[in-house]
Design a protein around this motif. Structure first.
Motif, PDB file in Angstrom:
ATOM      1  N   ALA A  46      61.379  15.356  39.336  1.00 17.12           N
ATOM      2  CA  ALA A  46      60.944  16.028  40.571  1.00 17.12           C
ATOM      3  C   ALA A  46      60.166  15.014  41.576  1.00 17.12           C
ATOM      4  O   ALA A  46      60.374  14.869  42.779  1.00 17.12           O
ATOM      5  N   ASP A  51      66.751  15.080  42.243  1.00 10.06           N
ATOM      6  CA  ASP A  51      67.311  16.606  42.224  1.00 10.06           C
ATOM      7  C   ASP A  51      67.447  16.847  40.837  1.00 10.06           C
ATOM      8  O   ASP A  51      67.972  16.451  40.082  1.00 10.06           O
ATOM      9  N   ARG A  53      67.805  19.700  37.837  1.00  7.62           N
ATOM     10  CA  ARG A  53      68.309  21.036  37.269  1.00  7.62           C
ATOM     11  C   ARG A  53      68.143  21.161  35.856  1.00  7.62           C
ATOM     12  O   ARG A  53      68.160  20.205  34.941  1.00  7.62           O
ATOM     13  N   GLY A  66      68.505  15.142  35.942  1.00  5.94           N
ATOM     14  CA  GLY A  66      67.811  14.608  37.258  1.00  5.94           C
ATOM     15  C   GLY A  66      69.085  13.760  37.963  1.00  5.94           C
ATOM     16  O   GLY A  66      69.581  13.165  37.215  1.00  5.94           O
ATOM     17  N   GLU A  69      71.077  10.897  44.434  1.00  2.00           N
ATOM     18  CA  GLU A  69      72.347  10.782  45.110  1.00  2.00           C
ATOM     19  C   GLU A  69      72.011   9.396  46.033  1.00  2.00           C
ATOM     20  O   GLU A  69      70.983   9.293  46.628  1.00  2.00           O
TER      21      GLU A  69
END
Length: 154
Positions: A46, A51, A53, A66, A69
């Protein structure tokens, strides 16, 4: 495009990972599990700008994903490693992460925390390169007197 790798970050990350007890409780009854190391990995990814999860199919046994994008269409790259380890019986300093003669020692340093640290370092480098490619940056704007300090993103 050349993506520089931060060797210091790699060594610090590997040192931190090895110092975390992540013994798989299905292999060694009473093992610590992966909760602490999962938190470490999630926080590091992070901070790098991914991003993050977490998926926890069993309590204390999270998987961390992780995602970075690029905003472009095309192929994807997946980096994968596990962070559970086997037991430490017979190891005098399993979580020391001692560095001797340029080698780091401890449970999981070779299998598989070394590879995990390399994946995390590569992900951080790619995130930096992607922000640079897009030109994204934070522009601090300080206000005086009765106005609050703020930061805005272009």
């Amino acid at each position: 495009m050349s993506v520089p790798i931060d060797r210091g970050y790699l060594v610090r990350t590997l040192t931190d990972l090895v110092r975390i007890n992540s013994i798989n409780p299905t292999l060694v009854p009473g093992g610590a599990g992966e909760a602490e190391i999962g938190e470490y990995v999630a926080s590091a990814l992070a901070r790098a700008g991914l991003d993050v999860r977490k998926i926890e199919p069993e309590p204390g046994r999270p998987s961390v994903v992780g995602i970075l994008e690029s905003g472009s269409k095309g192929r994807s790259l997946m980096l994968n490693a596990h962070y559970d380890t086997v037991g430490v019986d017979g190891m005098p300093e399993p979580f020391s992460a001692a560095i001797r003669d340029g080698k780091l020692y401890g449970r999981g340093a070779y299998d598989m925390k070394g590879s995990l640290a390399a994946c995390m370092t590569a992900a951080k480098a790619l995130a930096i390169a992607e922000r640079s490619r897009r030109g994204a940056s934070w522009w601090p704007r300080l206000r005086t007197k009765n106005m609050e300090a703020s930061a805005q993103r272009p």
